[in-house]
Scaffold this active site. Structure first.
Site, short mmCIF file in Angstrom:
data_model
loop_
_atom_site.label_atom_id
_atom_site.label_comp_id
_atom_site.label_asym_id
_atom_site.label_seq_id
_atom_site.Cartn_x
_atom_site.Cartn_y
_atom_site.Cartn_z
N ASN A 1 -9.89 -0.13 -0.45
CA ASN A 1 -8.39 -0.10 -0.37
C ASN A 1 -7.79 -0.27 -1.74
OD1 ASN A 1 -5.72 -0.09 0.10
ND2 ASN A 1 -5.82 -1.05 2.16
N HIS B 1 -3.51 7.35 2.30
CA HIS B 1 -3.99 6.13 1.72
C HIS B 1 -5.34 5.68 2.13
CE1 HIS B 1 -4.07 1.92 0.94
NE2 HIS B 1 -3.55 1.66 2.07
N CYS C 1 0.86 -1.26 0.05
CA CYS C 1 -0.06 -0.14 0.15
C CYS C 1 0.72 1.40 0.07
CB CYS C 1 -0.94 -0.12 1.10
SG CYS C 1 -2.22 -1.41 1.18
N1 ACO Z 1 -18.20 -8.20 9.13
C1 ACO Z 1 -18.65 -8.65 10.25
N2 ACO Z 1 -17.84 -8.81 11.31
C2 ACO Z 1 -16.61 -8.79 11.02
C3 ACO Z 1 -16.05 -8.59 9.84
C4 ACO Z 1 -16.94 -8.32 8.67
N3 ACO Z 1 -16.41 -8.00 7.52
N4 ACO Z 1 -14.65 -8.64 9.97
C5 ACO Z 1 -14.49 -8.87 11.20
N5 ACO Z 1 -15.86 -8.98 12.01
C6 ACO Z 1 -15.88 -9.20 13.44
C7 ACO Z 1 -14.75 -10.03 13.98
O1 ACO Z 1 -14.82 -11.35 13.79
C8 ACO Z 1 -14.90 -9.65 15.34
O2 ACO Z 1 -15.86 -10.37 15.98
P1 ACO Z 1 -15.78 -10.96 17.43
O3 ACO Z 1 -15.52 -9.62 18.41
O4 ACO Z 1 -16.73 -11.85 17.65
O5 ACO Z 1 -14.24 -11.62 17.39
C9 ACO Z 1 -15.59 -8.20 15.25
O6 ACO Z 1 -15.90 -8.07 13.87
C10 ACO Z 1 -14.46 -7.06 15.54
O7 ACO Z 1 -13.30 -7.41 14.80
P2 ACO Z 1 -11.91 -6.25 14.86
O8 ACO Z 1 -11.00 -7.05 14.00
O9 ACO Z 1 -11.58 -6.07 16.31
O10 ACO Z 1 -12.79 -5.03 14.14
P3 ACO Z 1 -11.86 -3.81 14.03
O11 ACO Z 1 -12.83 -2.90 14.62
O12 ACO Z 1 -10.48 -3.85 14.41
O13 ACO Z 1 -12.05 -3.58 12.41
C11 ACO Z 1 -10.64 -3.60 10.43
C12 ACO Z 1 -11.44 -4.27 11.46
C13 ACO Z 1 -11.67 -2.96 9.56
C14 ACO Z 1 -10.00 -4.79 9.44
C15 ACO Z 1 -9.58 -2.82 11.09
O14 ACO Z 1 -8.95 -3.40 12.20
C16 ACO Z 1 -8.84 -2.11 10.06
O15 ACO Z 1 -9.09 -1.32 9.35
N6 ACO Z 1 -7.26 -2.14 10.31
C17 ACO Z 1 -6.57 -1.70 9.26
C18 ACO Z 1 -6.50 -2.52 8.02
C19 ACO Z 1 -5.25 -1.60 7.12
O16 ACO Z 1 -5.16 -0.59 7.27
N7 ACO Z 1 -4.87 -2.29 6.19
C20 ACO Z 1 -3.89 -1.48 5.30
C21 ACO Z 1 -2.86 -1.94 4.91
S1 ACO Z 1 -3.21 -3.31 3.85
C22 ACO Z 1 -2.05 -3.54 2.86
O17 ACO Z 1 -0.98 -3.26 3.04
C23 ACO Z 1 -2.26 -4.64 1.67
#
Ligand code: ACO
Length: 329
Positions: free
Chosen positions: A282, A252, A115
């Protein structure tokens, strides 16, 4: 002081026709439109068609950028394509772009910083121009990132999309007239210790397969907020600027909450931030030039504006770029 500088004189983009909305994803995995919007800000993403490759997207974005820059193809002597999803392991996607544009001089190569790829590519091209090794460069971020997704993994498959963005950098003598224009600084960082929080579980040398994205979202989120904050401070300090000097933050597009926390950190109102995650998701290396293109096309970003880019991705790899857009008239 460098005797040459790189002016950013054109920006182009291409998004594949097919749009995949959150509601369609909710039929494939256990997710909902509401969850995806609340946690990420994403409503839809574009998906490349069967037989449509990263090079096809890159070529369309490059064409658009050259038209916007009013530059003939034969003036380009450097093409850097940032991609994690090349058409094939080799040749590089950049040489395919070069051939499609009918360019036979100069050099073309790919770079891979996921990214953060566009900011890495911008840095390389800027340095080629500053040292006099190249005159005019196409810097492209292009991805068919959805081809790396595990469509059974709801924690990753909802986050990404396909697309390409490109800019034209034009080498210019560093005269008083252009001294405040172009690429003012870039800052790059990487830290391989965090490899396990974001990676693809395959590759030509390890498994012989392409592999799929694996991510500890929470961990990546924490690193993104702290490292992007640091690299923004670094860029401002290096240039002796304060946040209020920045006309546009072009971040980004990984998560709306990360974007908003960067704006808050800089005390920038959200209407000074180019945010298109809602429609693009993304797109990895394409995300920053796609956002820039949108800001220029809709008239928000114009020549003379000071724009700050930032991005972070797998590696971890991250960086910033500060650019005064266009050239004096
Ligand atoms: N739909 C519904 N529920 C979901 C989903 C989904 N798509 N994905 C995860 N959940 C659930 C999880 O299983 C978890 O359930 P649980 O509490 O029963 O275990 C709950 O939602 C919370 O999950 P978290 O991972 O804690 O959610 P979070 O608020 O952290 O959001 C996210 C997840 C959106 C992925 C966030 O952490 C994020 O954006 N992280 C950064 C990603 C990023 O920036 N990537 C950039 C680099 S990518 C690259 O370089 C290729």
């Amino acid at each position: 002081m460098n005797s040459r500088r790189s002016l950013l004189v054109g920006c182009g983009a291409y998004l594949p026709e097919r749009i995949l909305e959150n509601s369609e994803l909710a039929k494939i995995v256990d997710t909902s439109d509401d969850w995806i919007i609340k946690r990420t800000g994403i409503r839809q993403r574009h998906i490349a068609a069967d037989g449509e490759f990263t090079s096809d997207l890159a070529i369309r974005a490059a064409h658009d950028a050259l038209v916007k820059a009013n530059m003939a193809r034969d003036q380009i002597d450097l093409i850097v394509v940032a991609t994690t999803t090349p058409d094939e392991t080799f040749p590089s996607t950049a040489t395919k772009v070069q051939a499609a544009l009918g360019i036979t001089k100069g050099v073309a190569f790919d770079i891979q910083a996921v990214c953060a790829g566009f900011i890495y590519a911008l840095t390389i091209a800027d340095n080629f121009i500053k040292t006099g090794q190249s005159n005019n460069a196409l810097v492209i971020g292009a991805e068919t990132f959805t081809r790396l997704l595990d469509w059974n993994d709801r924690s990753t498959c909802v986050l990404f999309g396909d697309g390409a963005g490109a800019v034209v950098l034009c080498g210019h003598e560093n005269t008083d007239e252009v001294a405040s224009y172009g690429v003012l600084s870039t800052h790059l960082h990487s830290d391989g210790r965090q490899r396990d929080i974001l990676y693809v579980d395959g590759g030509p040398s390890s498994t012989g397969t392409v592999g799929q994205v694996r991510m500890s979202g929470k961990e990546v989120y924490k690193h993104a907020v702290s490292k992007l904050g640091e690299v923004i401070d670094e860029a401002l300090e290096f240039n002796g600027l304060s946040p209020s000097d920045i006309d546009w933050l072009v971040p980004h597009q990984a998560n709306r909450r990360i974007i908003e926390s960067m704006a808050k950190k800089m005390s920038l109102p959200l209407d000074k931030v180019i945010c298109c995650i809602e429609r693009h998701a993304n797109t990895s290396a394409a995300s920053v030039p796609l956002a820039l293109s949108e800001g220029i096309n809709d008239g928000r970003v114009s020549s003379g504006d000071l724009v700050l880019f930032e991005a972070i991705g797998g590696g971890l790899a991250w960086g910033s770029g500060l650019v005064k857009i266009g050239q004096p008239v």
